[in-house]
Write a protein that holds these residues in place. Structure first.
Motif, PDB file in Angstrom:
ATOM      1  N   GLU A 169       0.776  -0.838   0.236  1.00 23.62           N
ATOM      2  CA  GLU A 169       0.118   0.086   0.117  1.00 23.62           C
ATOM      3  C   GLU A 169       0.855   1.478   0.288  1.00 23.62           C
ATOM      4  OE1 GLU A 169      -2.499   0.109   3.909  1.00 23.62           O
ATOM      5  OE2 GLU A 169      -0.578   0.327   4.793  1.00 23.62           O
ATOM      6  N   ARG A 201       0.423  -6.583  -4.387  1.00 28.69           N
ATOM      7  CA  ARG A 201      -0.363  -7.773  -3.531  1.00 28.69           C
ATOM      8  C   ARG A 201       0.153  -9.329  -3.575  1.00 28.69           C
ATOM      9  NH1 ARG A 201      -5.115  -4.648  -0.587  1.00 28.69           N
ATOM     10  NH2 ARG A 201      -3.881  -2.658  -0.119  1.00 28.69           N
ATOM     11  N   GLU A 203      -1.876 -11.888  -4.232  1.00 29.73           N
ATOM     12  CA  GLU A 203      -3.196 -12.858  -3.774  1.00 29.73           C
ATOM     13  C   GLU A 203      -3.662 -13.513  -3.685  1.00 29.73           C
ATOM     14  OE1 GLU A 203      -5.716 -11.198  -2.139  1.00 29.73           O
ATOM     15  OE2 GLU A 203      -5.530  -8.753  -3.034  1.00 29.73           O
ATOM     16  N   PHE A 211     -10.238  -6.598 -11.237  1.00 27.69           N
ATOM     17  CA  PHE A 211     -10.774  -6.692 -10.060  1.00 27.69           C
ATOM     18  C   PHE A 211      -9.612  -6.135  -8.599  1.00 27.69           C
ATOM     19  CE2 PHE A 211     -12.837  -8.313  -6.266  1.00 27.69           C
ATOM     20  CZ  PHE A 211     -13.492  -6.901  -5.988  1.00 27.69           C
ATOM     21  N   ARG A 212      -9.864  -8.413  -8.903  1.00 27.38           N
ATOM     22  CA  ARG A 212      -8.656  -8.785  -8.352  1.00 27.38           C
ATOM     23  C   ARG A 212      -6.967  -8.927  -8.497  1.00 27.38           C
ATOM     24  NH1 ARG A 212      -9.790  -9.287  -3.383  1.00 27.38           N
ATOM     25  NH2 ARG A 212     -11.615  -9.601  -3.152  1.00 27.38           N
ATOM     26  N   THR A 213      -6.137  -7.903  -8.593  1.00 28.13           N
ATOM     27  CA  THR A 213      -4.828  -8.181  -9.140  1.00 28.13           C
ATOM     28  C   THR A 213      -3.559  -8.609  -8.559  1.00 28.13           C
ATOM     29  OG1 THR A 213      -5.119  -6.053 -10.438  1.00 28.13           O
ATOM     30  CG2 THR A 213      -5.401  -7.428 -12.027  1.00 28.13           C
ATOM     31  N   PHE A 216      -1.356  -3.618  -9.347  1.00 30.07           N
ATOM     32  CA  PHE A 216      -2.276  -2.716  -8.723  1.00 30.07           C
ATOM     33  C   PHE A 216      -2.020  -1.119  -8.846  1.00 30.07           C
ATOM     34  CE2 PHE A 216      -4.031  -2.242  -5.238  1.00 30.07           C
ATOM     35  CZ  PHE A 216      -3.549  -3.348  -4.593  1.00 30.07           C
ATOM     36  N   LEU A 218      -3.150   2.415  -6.018  1.00 24.65           N
ATOM     37  CA  LEU A 218      -3.415   2.646  -5.052  1.00 24.65           C
ATOM     38  C   LEU A 218      -4.523   4.136  -5.323  1.00 24.65           C
ATOM     39  CD1 LEU A 218      -2.888   0.982  -2.304  1.00 24.65           C
ATOM     40  CD2 LEU A 218      -5.200   1.490  -3.688  1.00 24.65           C
ATOM     41  N   GLU A 220      -3.959   6.797  -2.583  1.00 20.51           N
ATOM     42  CA  GLU A 220      -4.688   7.353  -1.726  1.00 20.51           C
ATOM     43  C   GLU A 220      -4.515   8.371  -0.684  1.00 20.51           C
ATOM     44  OE1 GLU A 220      -3.883   3.039   1.049  1.00 20.51           O
ATOM     45  OE2 GLU A 220      -1.799   3.828   0.080  1.00 20.51           O
ATOM     46  N   GLU A 285     -16.347  -4.709  -2.384  1.00 18.31           N
ATOM     47  CA  GLU A 285     -15.734  -3.571  -2.348  1.00 18.31           C
ATOM     48  C   GLU A 285     -14.992  -3.173  -3.825  1.00 18.31           C
ATOM     49  OE1 GLU A 285     -12.667  -4.275  -0.084  1.00 18.31           O
ATOM     50  OE2 GLU A 285     -12.142  -1.851   0.000  1.00 18.31           O
ATOM     51  N   LEU A 286     -15.862  -1.540  -3.451  1.00 17.12           N
ATOM     52  CA  LEU A 286     -14.461  -0.786  -4.100  1.00 17.12           C
ATOM     53  C   LEU A 286     -13.773   0.021  -4.268  1.00 17.12           C
ATOM     54  CD1 LEU A 286     -14.724   1.199  -7.205  1.00 17.12           C
ATOM     55  CD2 LEU A 286     -16.985   2.005  -6.537  1.00 17.12           C
ATOM     56  N   TYR A 287     -13.932   1.000  -2.802  1.00 12.15           N
ATOM     57  CA  TYR A 287     -12.947   1.459  -2.391  1.00 12.15           C
ATOM     58  C   TYR A 287     -13.285   1.259  -0.940  1.00 12.15           C
ATOM     59  CZ  TYR A 287     -12.914   4.470  -6.378  1.00 12.15           C
ATOM     60  OH  TYR A 287     -12.664   5.020  -7.966  1.00 12.15           O
ATOM     61  N   GLU A 325      -8.422   8.127   6.333  1.00 10.53           N
ATOM     62  CA  GLU A 325      -7.868   7.329   5.383  1.00 10.53           C
ATOM     63  C   GLU A 325      -8.402   7.516   4.117  1.00 10.53           C
ATOM     64  OE1 GLU A 325      -6.188   3.528   4.887  1.00 10.53           O
ATOM     65  OE2 GLU A 325      -4.512   4.522   4.403  1.00 10.53           O
ATOM     66  N   SER A 327      -8.683   4.920   0.291  1.00 10.91           N
ATOM     67  CA  SER A 327      -8.324   5.214  -0.753  1.00 10.91           C
ATOM     68  C   SER A 327      -8.951   4.127  -1.366  1.00 10.91           C
ATOM     69  CB  SER A 327      -7.278   3.704   1.055  1.00 10.91           C
ATOM     70  OG  SER A 327      -6.135   3.119  -0.120  1.00 10.91           O
ATOM     71  N   GLY A 329      -8.489   1.572  -5.106  1.00 14.50           N
ATOM     72  CA  GLY A 329      -7.874   1.403  -6.429  1.00 14.50           C
ATOM     73  C   GLY A 329      -8.286   1.409  -8.202  1.00 14.50           C
TER      74      GLY A 329
HETATM   75  N1  GAP Z   1      -4.186   1.409   2.860  1.00 18.98           N
HETATM   76  C1  GAP Z   1      -5.290   0.839   3.015  1.00 18.98           C
HETATM   77  C2  GAP Z   1      -6.113   0.070   1.695  1.00 18.98           C
HETATM   78  O1  GAP Z   1      -4.319  -0.427   1.165  1.00 18.98           O
HETATM   79  P1  GAP Z   1      -7.452  -1.867   0.395  1.00 18.98           P
HETATM   80  O2  GAP Z   1      -8.205  -2.063   1.213  1.00 18.98           O
HETATM   81  O3  GAP Z   1      -6.462  -3.299   1.670  1.00 18.98           O
HETATM   82  O4  GAP Z   1      -6.994  -0.493   2.322  1.00 18.98           O
HETATM   83  C3  GAP Z   1      -7.683  -0.381  -0.679  1.00 18.98           C
HETATM   84  O5  GAP Z   1      -7.108  -1.500  -0.358  1.00 18.98           O
HETATM   85  C4  GAP Z   1      -8.107  -0.373  -2.199  1.00 18.98           C
HETATM   86  O6  GAP Z   1      -7.719  -0.974  -3.166  1.00 18.98           O
HETATM   87  C5  GAP Z   1      -9.630  -0.980  -1.802  1.00 18.98           C
HETATM   88  O7  GAP Z   1     -11.296  -0.549  -1.690  1.00 18.98           O
HETATM   89  C6  GAP Z   1      -9.658  -1.453  -3.452  1.00 18.98           C
HETATM   90  O8  GAP Z   1     -10.075  -0.759  -4.508  1.00 18.98           O
HETATM   91  C7  GAP Z   1      -8.246  -1.699  -3.965  1.00 18.98           C
HETATM   92  N2  GAP Z   1      -7.572  -3.459  -3.991  1.00 18.98           N
HETATM   93  C8  GAP Z   1      -7.365  -3.411  -3.122  1.00 18.98           C
HETATM   94  N3  GAP Z   1      -6.765  -4.939  -3.490  1.00 18.98           N
HETATM   95  C9  GAP Z   1      -6.644  -4.869  -4.396  1.00 18.98           C
HETATM   96  C10 GAP Z   1      -6.458  -5.899  -6.232  1.00 18.98           C
HETATM   97  N4  GAP Z   1      -5.960  -7.201  -5.485  1.00 18.98           N
HETATM   98  N5  GAP Z   1      -6.186  -5.634  -6.965  1.00 18.98           N
HETATM   99  C11 GAP Z   1      -7.296  -4.586  -7.380  1.00 18.98           C
HETATM  100  N6  GAP Z   1      -7.439  -3.332  -6.315  1.00 18.98           N
HETATM  101  C12 GAP Z   1      -7.217  -4.163  -5.570  1.00 18.98           C
END
Ligand code: GAP
Length: 463
Positions: A169, A201, A203, A211-213, A216, A218, A220, A285-287, A325, A327, A329
């Motif tokens: 992050e 990350r 994942e 959506f989940r990669t 990506f 941030l 923030e 989740e979006l944000y 905060e 945050s 994506g």
């Molecule tokens: N500093 C706070 C933080 O990092 P988080 O909920 O882990 O919070 C923030 O991530 C945002 O990052 C999420 O709301 C989403 O928009 C985006 N996000 C999280 N993981 C993601 C992933 N694997 N791929 C794409 N976007 C992701």
């Protein structure tokens, strides 16, 4: 109680993915080598769309305000940063494997799916042994915690190099540099530090396209405050996120503001709201928006030994600032912007009275990758010459695409598919009346504009 929101049609995702590949918005990563699971490249239009979103975010959350500054911190940081932030210890996902088909799942996702099954009793704890592999119904292993940070080493020899991590992050950079920035920028609380940048990350179950990669961006913001009145600050940022989503064209009825209950919040958070969106694959989740108290600065002060307190110049009170905060994506922002922009509609063709189905991305104008397309009606020199000069003149002010191939109808459809708000056509009448046709993407209305005035006319549309 969650609001019932009907997800967008499930096939919208497939349609959008196909369009994005076909038109070069988003393409599979390393495709000529057979790809790399869940890695996606942003092609020319995708990269421009991302750039426009970054620029709009910067304006909305940073440069249009007098209390937020921008920074750009390193991706590789001293590993003690992650010790202080708790990431080394707690940035984990619960992981299970299927004993039969060997597929891997996130235990929390399986539990969530279970809670959506008919007859689920919220009061009765789920017996983990009852949960089977969703792919083959095989037995699952015990749950174990898996750290999501990518580990690497600095220095030419991996074995003797120092272990470091790719940041998961951006926030850490805003915390470690808080004092330096606060002093060099002579900021008084409340003020914020914002950052847009790549994070990584590992994942367990990436998926659902972008959506989940595993990497990506941030966008923030850490907003440093005195704890008195944090509730008002929290609501102010919630309002800012709402107006930002409106500016992207996201419809209210597709959003759900999920107040995270005490037990489900991170231990340091006093309030968290997940901003959820009804993707074609469900409400997710979006944000996120969190009041993180003084956890971060206190932890970094304790671990580093640095003084991260702030003294109020009016009251002389010295304290560790608290943080709210928001945050967001970037890729999820691209995804919802495109889902909202995607339209299919019946539209007239060049043939009198005939219609066909057009696909059109109705981006808000300021986000469209191409702002104006210049299209000569024919490839004859007398049309191409003035068309190319007009395109070149427009390029000094706007993002322009020049296209002289195929029939005009097909070129309009192509521009609709990439979401270009205006097409300028130069035809044989132009030679006589010194005017061009400007076509509006959404209304498809055509207007005749003098060639000497068209540059100013289009600049005005974007100002
Ligand atoms: N500093 C706070 C933080 O990092 P988080 O909920 O882990 O919070 C923030 O991530 C945002 O990052 C999420 O709301 C989403 O928009 C985006 N996000 C999280 N993981 C993601 C992933 N694997 N791929 C794409 N976007 C992701």
């Amino acid at each position: 109680m969650k609001k019932e929101i009907k997800p967008l049609e499930p096939d919208l995702m497939d349609k959008l993915m196909a369009l994005c590949k076909h038109r070069g918005f988003i393409i599979p990563g390393s495709e000529i080598y057979g790809g790399l699971a869940n890695s996606w490249d942003f092609g020319p239009y995708g990269a421009l769309l991302k750039q426009n979103i970054r620029r709009a975010w910067l304006k909305h959350f940073v440069t249009s305000r007098d209390d937020v500054v921008l920074m750009d911190s390193s991706i590789i940081m001293n590993s003690r940063v992650w010790e202080a932030s708790g990431h080394l210890q707690n940035f984990t996902d619960p992981l299970v494997d299927c004993k039969k088909c060997k597929k891997r799942f996130r235990a929390d996702h399986l539990l969530e799916a279970r809670s959506l099954e008919p007859g689920y009793d919220k009061e009765k704890p789920v017996d983990w042994l009852e949960i089977k592999c969703p792919e083959c119904a095989g037995d699952l292993t015990e749950v174990r915690q898996f750290n999501l940070m990518f580990k690497t080493s600095v220095g030419p020899v991996a074995e003797s190099g120092a272990v470091v991590y790719l940041r998961p992050e951006n926030a850490a950079g805003m915390f470690t540099d808080f004092k330096s920035i606060q002093q060099s920028m002579r900021q008084r609380l409340p003020f914020g530090i914002a950052q847009i940048g790549k994070v990584f990350r590992n994942e367990v179950t990436p998926g659902n396209w972008i959506f989940r990669t595993r990497e990506f961006e941030l966008m923030e913001l850490e907003y440093f405050i005195h704890p008195r009145g944090w509730e008002k600050v929290f609501d102010m940022w919630l309002g800012e996120i709402k107006s930002w989503l409106k500016s992207l064209g996201v419809r209210d009825e597709h959003l759900y503001f999920h107040e995270i209950e005490g037990a489900d919040r991170a231990h340091y958070s006093k309030r968290t709201v997940d901003i959820e969106y009804n993707y074609p694959f469900g409400l997710k989740e979006l944000y996120g928006l969190a009041y993180r108290t003084d956890f971060d600065l206190s932890q970094h002060a304790k671990t580093s030994g640095a003084d991260l307190t702030y003294t109020d110049p009016v009251t002389n009170e010295t304290f560790v600032p608290h943080v709210v905060e928001p945050s967001m994506g970037l890729e999820r922002t691209v995804l919802v912007t495109m889902l909202e922009a995607y339209h299919e509609e019946e539209a007239p063709t060049a043939e009198e009275g005939a219609t066909d189905r057009r696909v059109v991305l109705k981006f808000p104008k300021h986000l469209a990758p191409i702002q104006v397309a210049v299209l000569p009606l024919s490839k004859k020199e007398e049309l191409m010459g003035p068309s190319q000069s007009l395109a070149q003149e427009l390029r000094q002010h706007l993002v322009v695409e020049y296209d002289e191939t195929q029939s005009i109808g097909r070129r309009y459809r192509r521009q609709d598919e990439i979401g270009t708000p205006y097409c300028v056509t130069i035809d044989f009448d132009t030679i006589q009346d010194k005017a061009v046709t400007v076509r509006d993407r959404d209304s498809m209305k055509q207007e005749r504009v003098k060639i000497t005035e068209v540059v100013g006319y289009l600049i005005k549309k974007y100002s």
